[in-house]
Design a protein around this motif. Sequence first.
Motif: not given
Length: 237
Positions: A201-217
């Motif tokens: 959370q201390k890293n403010l650089n532009e990074q891409t993350y992923g998470l899954t809710l229901y069947h949505f990526n």
Amino acid sequence: MMTYQIDPIGIIRSPYSEKFAVPRQPNLVSAGQGELYLLAPYNDPISVKGLEQFSHLWLLFLFHHIAPEKWGLTVRPPRLGGNKTMGVFATRSPFRPNHIGLSVVELKDIIVENKQVILKLGSLDLVDGTPIIDIKPYLPYCDSHSEAHAGYAQSIPEKKLAVAFSQKAQLVLELQKQNYPQLTELITQVISQDPRPAYKQKNLNEQTYGLTLYHFNIRWRIITQYALVEDIYVGSK
């Protein structure tokens, strides 16, 4: 030392398909609601007779995504930024000797459908498929203590990230609005709590993350102090 066998009495159905997206407490994401399906032989309306009189429940559950050997006498609570250690029994960490968790949830309704007893629940912090090992009514007169002190976790965590959606993500949300009317709110509330580990959370650089809710990526990117949901992929149910 004596040992005991504990069998689940029910299984949770929730939007949270993985640990990464789960809020750290049940009341932080109001759109993240779920259901509890009772298992035989407890799957009988008699077992919940009178439960409709209570607005909230205690759920005892198992952290079933944590390997049995994953526990320690000390842990690093996210509320302390992951920088300080505390005794495991002074935290709500899932990395516990018996991997047992405890949550208070709102009971919205009790449904009996095709001989299946289903408890409709409000906001919760449980992964889909979580085994429930007991249910107890929440009693305000003895379970609520307004004068209680909670050390480093006295107050509700502030939302850390503003959340925006790309045009591409908005199009997917619009197409899913009929079947998932709260999906936009759910994604916003989950990401605004910043589900990343404390050290990231201390890293403010532009990074891409992923998470899954229901069947949505869901793919989202950090841009300084806000998160942009770039795309939402529809997986199989």
